[in-house]
Design a protein around this motif. Structure first.
Motif, PDB file in Angstrom:
ATOM      1  N   LEU A  38      49.700  45.833  36.609  1.00  0.00           N
ATOM      2  CA  LEU A  38      49.377  44.954  37.730  1.00  0.00           C
ATOM      3  C   LEU A  38      50.412  43.853  37.895  1.00  0.00           C
ATOM      4  O   LEU A  38      50.787  43.498  39.018  1.00  0.00           O
ATOM      5  N   ARG A  39      50.887  43.295  36.800  1.00  0.00           N
ATOM      6  CA  ARG A  39      51.816  42.172  36.878  1.00  0.00           C
ATOM      7  C   ARG A  39      53.184  42.584  37.410  1.00  0.00           C
ATOM      8  O   ARG A  39      53.979  41.742  37.798  1.00  0.00           O
ATOM      9  N   GLN A  40      53.486  43.877  37.430  1.00  0.00           N
ATOM     10  CA  GLN A  40      54.764  44.347  37.956  1.00  0.00           C
ATOM     11  C   GLN A  40      54.716  44.613  39.462  1.00  0.00           C
ATOM     12  O   GLN A  40      55.744  44.935  40.058  1.00  0.00           O
ATOM     13  N   GLN A  41      53.550  44.480  40.059  1.00  0.00           N
ATOM     14  CA  GLN A  41      53.398  44.752  41.479  1.00  0.00           C
ATOM     15  C   GLN A  41      53.588  43.474  42.296  1.00  0.00           C
ATOM     16  O   GLN A  41      53.055  42.419  41.943  1.00  0.00           O
ATOM     17  N   ARG A  42      54.364  43.554  43.345  1.00  0.00           N
ATOM     18  CA  ARG A  42      54.422  42.465  44.325  1.00  0.00           C
ATOM     19  C   ARG A  42      53.241  42.643  45.282  1.00  0.00           C
ATOM     20  O   ARG A  42      53.089  43.676  45.919  1.00  0.00           O
ATOM     21  N   TRP A  43      52.404  41.611  45.353  1.00  0.00           N
ATOM     22  CA  TRP A  43      51.249  41.613  46.245  1.00  0.00           C
ATOM     23  C   TRP A  43      51.443  40.543  47.315  1.00  0.00           C
ATOM     24  O   TRP A  43      51.941  39.466  47.022  1.00  0.00           O
ATOM     25  N   ILE A  68      52.182  37.163  45.244  1.00  0.00           N
ATOM     26  CA  ILE A  68      52.012  37.235  43.792  1.00  0.00           C
ATOM     27  C   ILE A  68      53.062  38.206  43.279  1.00  0.00           C
ATOM     28  O   ILE A  68      53.122  39.361  43.715  1.00  0.00           O
ATOM     29  N   GLU A  69      53.903  37.731  42.376  1.00  0.00           N
ATOM     30  CA  GLU A  69      54.956  38.579  41.820  1.00  0.00           C
ATOM     31  C   GLU A  69      55.202  38.178  40.374  1.00  0.00           C
ATOM     32  O   GLU A  69      55.140  36.991  40.036  1.00  0.00           O
ATOM     33  N   ASP A  70      55.475  39.166  39.527  1.00  0.00           N
ATOM     34  CA  ASP A  70      55.663  38.915  38.100  1.00  0.00           C
ATOM     35  C   ASP A  70      54.470  38.178  37.496  1.00  0.00           C
ATOM     36  O   ASP A  70      54.621  37.309  36.636  1.00  0.00           O
ATOM     37  N   GLY A  71      53.278  38.498  37.974  1.00  0.00           N
ATOM     38  CA  GLY A  71      52.056  37.941  37.411  1.00  0.00           C
ATOM     39  C   GLY A  71      51.785  36.496  37.755  1.00  0.00           C
ATOM     40  O   GLY A  71      50.984  35.840  37.092  1.00  0.00           O
ATOM     41  N   LEU A 197      46.268  30.894  49.651  1.00  0.00           N
ATOM     42  CA  LEU A 197      46.659  30.384  48.339  1.00  0.00           C
ATOM     43  C   LEU A 197      45.499  30.402  47.359  1.00  0.00           C
ATOM     44  O   LEU A 197      45.648  30.852  46.204  1.00  0.00           O
ATOM     45  N   VAL A 198      44.317  29.948  47.775  1.00  0.00           N
ATOM     46  CA  VAL A 198      43.186  29.939  46.851  1.00  0.00           C
ATOM     47  C   VAL A 198      42.717  31.370  46.568  1.00  0.00           C
ATOM     48  O   VAL A 198      42.255  31.676  45.465  1.00  0.00           O
ATOM     49  N   THR A 199      42.866  32.275  47.543  1.00  0.00           N
ATOM     50  CA  THR A 199      42.547  33.684  47.299  1.00  0.00           C
ATOM     51  C   THR A 199      43.503  34.268  46.273  1.00  0.00           C
ATOM     52  O   THR A 199      43.104  35.067  45.412  1.00  0.00           O
ATOM     53  N   ALA A 200      44.772  33.874  46.325  1.00  0.00           N
ATOM     54  CA  ALA A 200      45.746  34.339  45.337  1.00  0.00           C
ATOM     55  C   ALA A 200      45.390  33.824  43.951  1.00  0.00           C
ATOM     56  O   ALA A 200      45.509  34.555  42.950  1.00  0.00           O
TER      57      ALA A 200
END
Length: 237
Positions: A38-43, A68-71, A197-200
């Motif tokens: 999951l942490r490797q995925q750009r969201w 969200i990128e690199d966790g 931002l708060v959703t992230a």
């Protein structure tokens, strides 16, 4: 001549100029969710403010998104845009999103706004709270303004939260309920960028819960959500 021709709604789509066509053609195709961590995925975490909740009639008024990128949340990758709507009429929704008619009239032209956002999105999957609404509204806006078919995967944070945190007993909870549960603070609610931002922030907490439950890839998360959705719809749930 077809006697019922006058009954058909007239298209409001303006033809794209050469530069807009070039930008549209250059947009990357979306990719399927993979088995990498999951942490490797750009969201891209998305929030829309709209003129109302009618998914067939109302319009997207503003887009807010953060990456969200690199966790982690990358505050250097944020998107915020109010969309110009020349035919916009004041509705009760203004009491929620606070977008005055003057702000909407001064917004970015729809084609340019949507091309900018799709370039920002790239080939990334999308996270949103109550994602089906945002997905439908964005899909319609892109089709109407660009003739573009949106195929990017959308995952619903409003489903992820109760699936991964059953002990919270907040099955029908809204964003305010989950932010309060985890002690998060939104600078400004019903503002697209602040809500994104708060959703992230909420999504990062949920990713941590997912990893502890051996759900550590975008594809596995999507599969778990699909199974949870089917279980929820069963009479014994």
């Amino acid at each position: 001549m077809n006697l019922f021709h006058w009954l058909r709604p007239r298209s409001k789509k303006t033809p794209l100029d050469e530069d807009q066509q070039r930008r549209l053609a250059a947009l990357p195709a979306c990719t399927a969710l993979g088995e990498h961590p999951l942490r490797q995925q750009r969201w891209v975490v998305l929030d829309l403010e709209t003129s109302g909740l009618n998914m067939s009639r109302d319009q997207v008024l503003s887009i807010g998104a953060v990456v969200i990128e690199d966790g982690a949340i990358d505050l250097g990758q944020q998107f915020e845009c109010t969309i110009q709507r020349v035919d916009h009429q004041v509705s009760p929704a203004v009491l929620i999103h606070g977008l005055a008619p003057s702000a909407i009239a001064a917004g970015c032209e729809p084609v340019e706004a949507l091309l900018d956002f799709m370039a920002f999105l790239g080939d990334s999957p999308v996270l949103a709270f109550h994602a089906p609404f945002d997905q439908h509204m964005l899909t319609r806006a892109l089709k109407d303004s660009l003739g573009y078919r949106l195929l990017h995967p959308f995952l619903d944070v409003a489903e992820m939260a109760p699936m991964l945190c059953e002990q919270a007993h907040l099955r029908q909870a809204g964003l305010d309920d989950w932010t309060a549960h985890f002690g998060l603070h939104a600078e400004e609610r019903h503002h697209a960028s602040a809500d994104a931002l708060v959703t992230a922030e909420l999504a990062l907490i949920l990713f941590s819960h997912a990893r502890r439950q051996q759900i550590d890839s975008p594809a596995r998360l999507e599969q778990a959500l699909s199974q949870w959705r089917r279980r929820k719809q069963s009479p014994s749930f």
